[in-house]
Design an enzyme around this catalytic site. Sequence first.
Site, PDB file in Angstrom:
ATOM      1  CE  LYS A 123      -4.408   0.986   0.171  1.00  0.00           C
ATOM      2  NZ  LYS A 123      -5.561   0.174  -0.265  1.00  0.00           N
ATOM      3  CG  ASP A 163      -7.358   3.257  -0.834  1.00  0.00           C
ATOM      4  OD1 ASP A 163      -7.774   2.096  -0.763  1.00  0.00           O
ATOM      5  OD2 ASP A 163      -7.511   4.070   0.115  1.00  0.00           O
TER       6      ASP A 163
HETATM    7  P1  NDP Z   1     -13.018   7.748  -2.784  1.00  0.00           P
HETATM    8  O1  NDP Z   1     -11.976   8.763  -2.575  1.00  0.00           O
HETATM    9  O2  NDP Z   1     -13.548   7.533  -4.153  1.00  0.00           O
HETATM   10  O3  NDP Z   1     -14.259   8.027  -1.831  1.00  0.00           O
HETATM   11  C1  NDP Z   1     -14.147   8.099  -0.455  1.00  0.00           C
HETATM   12  C2  NDP Z   1     -15.455   8.561   0.147  1.00  0.00           C
HETATM   13  O4  NDP Z   1     -15.373   8.477   1.556  1.00  0.00           O
HETATM   14  C3  NDP Z   1     -15.770  10.027  -0.173  1.00  0.00           C
HETATM   15  O5  NDP Z   1     -17.154  10.194  -0.264  1.00  0.00           O
HETATM   16  C4  NDP Z   1     -15.189  10.764   1.014  1.00  0.00           C
HETATM   17  O6  NDP Z   1     -15.822  11.998   1.276  1.00  0.00           O
HETATM   18  C5  NDP Z   1     -15.444   9.772   2.138  1.00  0.00           C
HETATM   19  N1  NDP Z   1     -14.364   9.875   3.152  1.00  0.00           N
HETATM   20  C6  NDP Z   1     -13.052   9.612   2.971  1.00  0.00           C
HETATM   21  N2  NDP Z   1     -12.364   9.824   4.095  1.00  0.00           N
HETATM   22  C7  NDP Z   1     -13.270  10.223   4.993  1.00  0.00           C
HETATM   23  C8  NDP Z   1     -13.181  10.586   6.336  1.00  0.00           C
HETATM   24  N3  NDP Z   1     -12.010  10.583   7.005  1.00  0.00           N
HETATM   25  N4  NDP Z   1     -14.339  10.935   6.972  1.00  0.00           N
HETATM   26  C9  NDP Z   1     -15.522  10.944   6.315  1.00  0.00           C
HETATM   27  N5  NDP Z   1     -15.657  10.615   5.029  1.00  0.00           N
HETATM   28  C10 NDP Z   1     -14.555  10.253   4.380  1.00  0.00           C
HETATM   29  O7  NDP Z   1     -12.408   6.392  -2.198  1.00  0.00           O
HETATM   30  P2  NDP Z   1     -12.870   4.901  -2.448  1.00  0.00           P
HETATM   31  O8  NDP Z   1     -14.323   4.827  -2.644  1.00  0.00           O
HETATM   32  O9  NDP Z   1     -11.961   4.331  -3.459  1.00  0.00           O
HETATM   33  O10 NDP Z   1     -12.468   4.227  -1.056  1.00  0.00           O
HETATM   34  C11 NDP Z   1     -13.388   4.128   0.035  1.00  0.00           C
HETATM   35  C12 NDP Z   1     -12.947   3.016   0.947  1.00  0.00           C
HETATM   36  O11 NDP Z   1     -12.902   1.778   0.212  1.00  0.00           O
HETATM   37  C13 NDP Z   1     -11.547   3.165   1.553  1.00  0.00           C
HETATM   38  O12 NDP Z   1     -11.536   2.565   2.832  1.00  0.00           O
HETATM   39  C14 NDP Z   1     -10.672   2.323   0.614  1.00  0.00           C
HETATM   40  O13 NDP Z   1      -9.506   1.882   1.251  1.00  0.00           O
HETATM   41  C15 NDP Z   1     -11.626   1.173   0.329  1.00  0.00           C
HETATM   42  N6  NDP Z   1     -11.363   0.394  -0.872  1.00  0.00           N
HETATM   43  C16 NDP Z   1     -11.251   0.972  -2.104  1.00  0.00           C
HETATM   44  C17 NDP Z   1     -11.043   0.196  -3.214  1.00  0.00           C
HETATM   45  C18 NDP Z   1     -11.015   0.768  -4.596  1.00  0.00           C
HETATM   46  O14 NDP Z   1     -10.935  -0.023  -5.554  1.00  0.00           O
HETATM   47  N7  NDP Z   1     -11.094   2.079  -4.774  1.00  0.00           N
HETATM   48  C19 NDP Z   1     -10.851  -1.266  -3.118  1.00  0.00           C
HETATM   49  C20 NDP Z   1     -11.076  -1.789  -1.776  1.00  0.00           C
HETATM   50  C21 NDP Z   1     -11.298  -0.969  -0.716  1.00  0.00           C
HETATM   51  P3  NDP Z   1     -15.431  13.304   0.395  1.00  0.00           P
HETATM   52  O15 NDP Z   1     -15.960  13.030  -0.970  1.00  0.00           O
HETATM   53  O16 NDP Z   1     -16.134  14.429   1.078  1.00  0.00           O
HETATM   54  O17 NDP Z   1     -13.957  13.414   0.427  1.00  0.00           O
HETATM   55  O1  2IT Z   2      -7.900  -1.651  -0.789  1.00  0.00           O
HETATM   56  C1  2IT Z   2      -7.841  -2.134  -1.933  1.00  0.00           C
HETATM   57  O2  2IT Z   2      -8.010  -3.339  -2.160  1.00  0.00           O
HETATM   58  C2  2IT Z   2      -7.597  -1.207  -3.060  1.00  0.00           C
HETATM   59  N1  2IT Z   2      -7.507  -0.013  -2.837  1.00  0.00           N
HETATM   60  C3  2IT Z   2      -7.424  -1.747  -4.452  1.00  0.00           C
HETATM   61  C4  2IT Z   2      -6.065  -2.309  -4.652  1.00  0.00           C
HETATM   62  C5  2IT Z   2      -5.733  -2.727  -6.075  1.00  0.00           C
HETATM   63  O3  2IT Z   2      -4.566  -3.079  -6.274  1.00  0.00           O
HETATM   64  O4  2IT Z   2      -6.590  -2.728  -6.944  1.00  0.00           O
END
Ligand code: NDP
Ligand code: 2IT
Length: 443
Positions: A123, A163
Amino acid sequence: MLDVVKKQLENFHKNQPEFHQAVQEVFEDIHDFYTDHEIYERFAIAERMIEPDRIIQFRVTWVDDSGNVQVNRGWRVQFNNAIGAYKGGLRFHPSVNESILKFLGFEQCFKNALTGMPMGGGKGGSDFDPKGKSDLEVMRFCHAFMEELHRHIGPNIDVPAGDINVGTREIGYMFGHYLKVENQFQGVITGKGPNFGGSCGRTEATGYGCIYFLEEMLNAHDQKLKGKRVIISGAGNVALHAAEKAIAEDAKVLCLSDSKGLLYFKDGLSDKDLKEIKVIKTQNHGALKDFKGTAGEYKSGAEPWDIECDIALPCATQNEVDDKEAKKLVKNGVLAIAEGANMPLTAKAQDIVMKAGVIYGPAKAANAGGVAVSGLERTQNAEMRSWPLQRVDQELREIMKDIHKRSIEHIERNKEGVYNYRKGANITSFKKIADTLVAYGVK
Ligand code: NDP
Ligand code: 2IT
């Protein structure tokens, strides 16, 4: 938890609460399994698994629109490559620090093992805050970040992805800069645009996969998603696509949230309103409060957890559901929780929902669809082909089914008939990495 793990965390990983939390959870679940296998102790598997292979920390210097020089910190935690090249996302957020990246890297090792694909865990990211930055500033930052990262990654070494705050735009800037400095067009990063080697369906994969896993869990407990009331936190990549798939499966999505507030849809979110929200969040990088539709009620500063629901999908960030909020969910009769985000429930919150008999899908299983399709993107890059969306989606469904099977391989139902998916997922993925380390001897 194993004493040796406790000591090592105290001695060498001080003041890193998120990392401790992730490690403690795994070693509590696998304690008996570990002590039943004398070879793990003999090979010091626990001690080796909680120590990252290496952590690269670097300075990122870039120039903002006013001509001022800005300095941020960048990291890549290459946690464990026993079962494949390091694989995992990059996060840009002011809260990013070593504890958070180590927890995410540690979790990623287990999640990736659970997919059945040959991927190790890593990561990275930066404390850069993209909020309020212009597109050119984000571009300059991404280029500066890759200026250093490029020397540490490679298609068979370490393959980053997105992420929080790292989506198609940022991946495009970073991949473009990699290409410039290395002059090698190769699958060194996933989540790329489809024109330059990205897989169809990668953008949707984490959210869709979370719903596919949820459906597997519900089926295993004689339940169906159709008609259920669903609350979702977040309004980013994972949340929006989980909402999209839940609607497609005839569930009623009651809300989305972002860091500023909550949008509540009494009669359920429609496809049309979801499309508008997608434009606001992903194209304009705006806030939910900018939503103009009349169906949604915006509540500044609110969170979803006291809304009555059948299903809760925390899809924003770590520790967003604490013990008080878990109690509210239980009191309101929540049937199932699937973690779209990484570690969104605190340790106490997890205990509360599991003790109450809630069907609980832990992050390393429920959100593994994203990295799984990243794995499929690597396969397509290696064979220099692009698969159609239908094929990717079908494979994702199968992978999520297999993850469900693997998550119950080493466990029985409890006396209420509910599976402890957390324990099951932890044992299966631990076993795969541990047995590999044993096979390699001491290295
Ligand atoms: P994005 O940046 O696309 O979206 C994150 C969302 O969560 C936004 O709406 C943001 O609000 C909100 N957010 C982030 N941090 C905070 C915080 N500290 N307090 C309140 N709201 C918060 O990220 P992802 O959707 O990609 O990721 C979301 C979660 O999923 C994370 O935990 C990530 O690690 C996990 N994840 C992501 C993957 C991926 O493929 N993208 C794969 C597996 C897990 P705002 O828009 O106002 O910033
Ligand atoms: O938390 C996760 O699994 C991710 N942010 C995606 C990682 C990836 O390599 O696609």
